[in-house]
Write a protein that holds these residues in place. Structure first.
Motif, PDB file in Angstrom:
ATOM      1  N   ARG A 148       0.814  -1.210   0.000  1.00 11.82           N
ATOM      2  CA  ARG A 148       0.000   0.000   0.000  1.00 11.82           C
ATOM      3  C   ARG A 148       0.850   1.264   0.000  1.00 11.82           C
ATOM      4  O   ARG A 148       0.458   2.273  -0.589  1.00 11.82           O
ATOM      5  CB  ARG A 148      -0.934  -0.011   1.217  1.00 11.82           C
ATOM      6  CG  ARG A 148      -2.105  -0.969   1.107  1.00 11.82           C
ATOM      7  CD  ARG A 148      -3.061  -0.767   2.270  1.00 11.82           C
ATOM      8  NE  ARG A 148      -4.268  -1.556   2.108  1.00 11.82           N
ATOM      9  CZ  ARG A 148      -4.428  -2.788   2.539  1.00 11.82           C
ATOM     10  NH1 ARG A 148      -3.427  -3.397   3.147  1.00 11.82           N
ATOM     11  NH2 ARG A 148      -5.563  -3.429   2.363  1.00 11.82           N
ATOM     12  N   PHE A 207      -7.747  11.688   1.292  1.00 22.86           N
ATOM     13  CA  PHE A 207      -8.655  10.707   0.711  1.00 22.86           C
ATOM     14  C   PHE A 207      -7.887   9.520   0.121  1.00 22.86           C
ATOM     15  O   PHE A 207      -8.365   8.385   0.160  1.00 22.86           O
ATOM     16  CB  PHE A 207      -9.519  11.376  -0.360  1.00 22.86           C
ATOM     17  CG  PHE A 207     -10.438  12.437   0.188  1.00 22.86           C
ATOM     18  CD1 PHE A 207     -11.657  12.086   0.741  1.00 22.86           C
ATOM     19  CD2 PHE A 207     -10.069  13.766   0.170  1.00 22.86           C
ATOM     20  CE1 PHE A 207     -12.508  13.055   1.252  1.00 22.86           C
ATOM     21  CE2 PHE A 207     -10.907  14.745   0.683  1.00 22.86           C
ATOM     22  CZ  PHE A 207     -12.123  14.388   1.226  1.00 22.86           C
ATOM     23  N   ILE A 208      -6.706   9.794  -0.426  1.00 22.83           N
ATOM     24  CA  ILE A 208      -5.858   8.705  -0.917  1.00 22.83           C
ATOM     25  C   ILE A 208      -5.439   7.798   0.237  1.00 22.83           C
ATOM     26  O   ILE A 208      -5.483   6.566   0.129  1.00 22.83           O
ATOM     27  CB  ILE A 208      -4.634   9.275  -1.652  1.00 22.83           C
ATOM     28  CG1 ILE A 208      -5.054  10.000  -2.927  1.00 22.83           C
ATOM     29  CG2 ILE A 208      -3.634   8.164  -1.984  1.00 22.83           C
ATOM     30  CD1 ILE A 208      -3.910  10.684  -3.641  1.00 22.83           C
ATOM     31  N   TYR A 209      -5.027   8.406   1.353  1.00 27.99           N
ATOM     32  CA  TYR A 209      -4.582   7.616   2.501  1.00 27.99           C
ATOM     33  C   TYR A 209      -5.700   6.701   2.997  1.00 27.99           C
ATOM     34  O   TYR A 209      -5.498   5.494   3.189  1.00 27.99           O
ATOM     35  CB  TYR A 209      -4.142   8.528   3.649  1.00 27.99           C
ATOM     36  CG  TYR A 209      -3.111   9.563   3.281  1.00 27.99           C
ATOM     37  CD1 TYR A 209      -2.232   9.372   2.216  1.00 27.99           C
ATOM     38  CD2 TYR A 209      -3.008  10.752   4.006  1.00 27.99           C
ATOM     39  CE1 TYR A 209      -1.289  10.317   1.887  1.00 27.99           C
ATOM     40  CE2 TYR A 209      -2.064  11.705   3.688  1.00 27.99           C
ATOM     41  CZ  TYR A 209      -1.209  11.496   2.625  1.00 27.99           C
ATOM     42  OH  TYR A 209      -0.281  12.453   2.307  1.00 27.99           O
ATOM     43  N   PHE A 210      -6.883   7.284   3.223  1.00 30.17           N
ATOM     44  CA  PHE A 210      -7.967   6.503   3.804  1.00 30.17           C
ATOM     45  C   PHE A 210      -8.561   5.519   2.797  1.00 30.17           C
ATOM     46  O   PHE A 210      -9.064   4.456   3.188  1.00 30.17           O
ATOM     47  CB  PHE A 210      -9.055   7.440   4.339  1.00 30.17           C
ATOM     48  CG  PHE A 210      -8.591   8.292   5.488  1.00 30.17           C
ATOM     49  CD1 PHE A 210      -8.021   7.721   6.608  1.00 30.17           C
ATOM     50  CD2 PHE A 210      -8.696   9.671   5.438  1.00 30.17           C
ATOM     51  CE1 PHE A 210      -7.579   8.492   7.666  1.00 30.17           C
ATOM     52  CE2 PHE A 210      -8.263  10.456   6.487  1.00 30.17           C
ATOM     53  CZ  PHE A 210      -7.698   9.877   7.611  1.00 30.17           C
ATOM     54  N   PHE A 211      -8.498   5.835   1.520  1.00 30.93           N
ATOM     55  CA  PHE A 211      -8.982   4.889   0.513  1.00 30.93           C
ATOM     56  C   PHE A 211      -8.087   3.660   0.445  1.00 30.93           C
ATOM     57  O   PHE A 211      -8.571   2.522   0.410  1.00 30.93           O
ATOM     58  CB  PHE A 211      -9.052   5.581  -0.854  1.00 30.93           C
ATOM     59  CG  PHE A 211      -9.409   4.653  -1.975  1.00 30.93           C
ATOM     60  CD1 PHE A 211     -10.717   4.247  -2.174  1.00 30.93           C
ATOM     61  CD2 PHE A 211      -8.424   4.169  -2.832  1.00 30.93           C
ATOM     62  CE1 PHE A 211     -11.048   3.387  -3.212  1.00 30.93           C
ATOM     63  CE2 PHE A 211      -8.750   3.314  -3.869  1.00 30.93           C
ATOM     64  CZ  PHE A 211     -10.061   2.920  -4.055  1.00 30.93           C
ATOM     65  N   LEU A 212      -6.775   3.876   0.433  1.00 31.67           N
ATOM     66  CA  LEU A 212      -5.847   2.746   0.351  1.00 31.67           C
ATOM     67  C   LEU A 212      -5.813   1.936   1.642  1.00 31.67           C
ATOM     68  O   LEU A 212      -5.531   0.733   1.614  1.00 31.67           O
ATOM     69  CB  LEU A 212      -4.445   3.249   0.017  1.00 31.67           C
ATOM     70  CG  LEU A 212      -4.243   3.828  -1.387  1.00 31.67           C
ATOM     71  CD1 LEU A 212      -2.812   4.329  -1.559  1.00 31.67           C
ATOM     72  CD2 LEU A 212      -4.561   2.797  -2.456  1.00 31.67           C
ATOM     73  N   SER A 253      -8.367   1.374   3.658  1.00 34.21           N
ATOM     74  CA  SER A 253      -9.641   0.720   3.960  1.00 34.21           C
ATOM     75  C   SER A 253      -9.651  -0.697   3.399  1.00 34.21           C
ATOM     76  O   SER A 253      -9.068  -0.977   2.358  1.00 34.21           O
ATOM     77  CB  SER A 253     -10.807   1.517   3.360  1.00 34.21           C
ATOM     78  OG  SER A 253     -10.847   2.820   3.886  1.00 34.21           O
ATOM     79  N   TRP A 257     -12.378  -3.059   2.118  1.00 33.35           N
ATOM     80  CA  TRP A 257     -13.790  -3.020   1.758  1.00 33.35           C
ATOM     81  C   TRP A 257     -14.489  -4.357   1.982  1.00 33.35           C
ATOM     82  O   TRP A 257     -15.726  -4.417   2.053  1.00 33.35           O
ATOM     83  CB  TRP A 257     -13.915  -2.620   0.283  1.00 33.35           C
ATOM     84  CG  TRP A 257     -13.229  -1.323  -0.014  1.00 33.35           C
ATOM     85  CD1 TRP A 257     -12.017  -1.139  -0.580  1.00 33.35           C
ATOM     86  CD2 TRP A 257     -13.725  -0.020   0.288  1.00 33.35           C
ATOM     87  NE1 TRP A 257     -11.698   0.200  -0.664  1.00 33.35           N
ATOM     88  CE2 TRP A 257     -12.744   0.907  -0.133  1.00 33.35           C
ATOM     89  CE3 TRP A 257     -14.894   0.460   0.863  1.00 33.35           C
ATOM     90  CZ2 TRP A 257     -12.899   2.275  -0.002  1.00 33.35           C
ATOM     91  CZ3 TRP A 257     -15.059   1.827   1.001  1.00 33.35           C
ATOM     92  CH2 TRP A 257     -14.082   2.720   0.573  1.00 33.35           C
ATOM     93  N   ALA A 310      -2.547   2.080   5.648  1.00 28.88           N
ATOM     94  CA  ALA A 310      -2.122   2.721   4.403  1.00 28.88           C
ATOM     95  C   ALA A 310      -0.627   2.985   4.399  1.00 28.88           C
ATOM     96  O   ALA A 310       0.034   2.845   3.360  1.00 28.88           O
ATOM     97  CB  ALA A 310      -2.883   4.037   4.211  1.00 28.88           C
TER      98      ALA A 310
END
Length: 314
Positions: free
Chosen positions: A226, A278-283, A285, A287, A302
């Motif tokens: 990540r 948003f990149i940090y929290f998206f990577l 997470s 899902w 992340a």
């Protein structure tokens, strides 16, 4: 250069950050209405993005500063969040000041230039440092692990804050000296700034390209860690959204040739500084899992530096 014209030349240099794009039209009424709608639409959108990004970077600052253990790359991300927060906060405050007040004096133009130029330069420097160190950790894992000083991240961040700070401090000091002999330095300082900008951009591109090739050429890796994706996505967003601002300002100062309206470059710069959280929290997470995870856990995942260490040993 005549001394009588140097103040006007100085004001033209500082005025590059607040220039307004204007277009001619055969229909003045329709053009005026369309330009009014476009201008204020872009301004409102940039202010909203800046406010949202400021909240996101504040969350990253809180988590990395007080809720998680410091690690080499988290120190870089923490300082990058500080630079992005400073840029977005300064932009939001100065744009609101311009809307409700007066931002036409030379001093306020100088303030605008410094408060936006400093975090922009620091952000670019930090991205170059992050990508370079990650690239070195992949290419030379043994040397990187054995010879890297423990306080290297903090020292590099301090230097990268000090160098732009000295530059903009000299810029402001020359303004307050009000000596005709120093006006020529205002045209030498941009050469230093954009030489540094060009150098860091080249380092950023070469290190990220090397990292991409290293990831693609490895046959033992199913998917990149990540942290690799975090750095690559952050750099990609900067190249698409943050880089036009630096290029546009260089063209405005040296050639007076705009490649895009300055409002668009400001909007893209706000997107660049707002996208990182948003990149940090998206990577970070996962899902496939149900339920909400603490943001601290998501951010730590992340940054996953344990993956870098295991990957370096393979």
């Amino acid at each position: 250069m005549a001394k009588s014209t140097t103040p006007e030349q100085l004001e033209s240099v500082l005025d590059t950050t607040v220039q307004m794009s204007a277009n001619s039209s055969l229909d003045p009424v329709a053009e005026a209405y369309g330009e009014f709608t476009l201008i204020y639409g872009i301004e409102i959108l940039s202010l909203v993005i800046a406010l949202v990004g400021l909240v996101g970077n504040s969350i990253v600052l809180w988590l990395l500063g007080f809720r998680t253990r410091r690690s080499p790359f988290s120190v870089y991300i923490l300082n990058l969040a500080v630079a992005d927060s400073l840029f977005l906060g300064s932009y939001f405050g100065l744009r609101m000041w311009r809307i409700v007040g007066n931002l036409n004096s030379l001093f306020l133009k100088l303030l605008w230039l410094c408060l936006l130029g400093l975090p922009y330069s620091v952000g670019l420097s930090l991205l170059a440092a992050i990508s370079t160190e990650l690239c070195l950790s992949v290419l030379f894992p043994i040397c990187y692990t054995c010879h890297r000083p423990k306080c290297m991240s903090a020292a590099v961040c301090a230097i990268l804050w000090a160098l732009p700070g000295l530059y903009w401090g000299a810029f402001v000091a020359l303004y307050f000296l009000k000596n005709d002999h120093f006006y020529d330095l205002y045209f030498l300082l941009p050469l230093v700034q954009y030489g540094w900008f060009l150098l860091l951009t080249c380092v950023l591109c070469v290190s990220c390209l090397t990292l991409v090739l290293r990831v693609q050429c490895s046959s033992q890796r199913r998917c990149p860690p990540r942290l690799y994706l975090l750095v690559l996505l952050t750099v990609l967003v900067f190249l698409l959204c943050g880089l036009p601002r630096g290029i546009l300002e260089a063209l405005w100062i040296f050639t007076d040739f705009p490649i895009m309206p300055y409002r668009i470059s400001r909007l893209l710069a706000c997107v660049n500084s707002s996208a990182n959280p948003f990149i940090y929290f998206f990577l970070g997470s996962q899902w496939c899992r149900r339920g909400r995870e603490p943001l601290r856990v998501v951010l730590q995942r992340a940054l996953g530096e344990e993956q870098v260490g295991s990957e370096s040993r393979t």
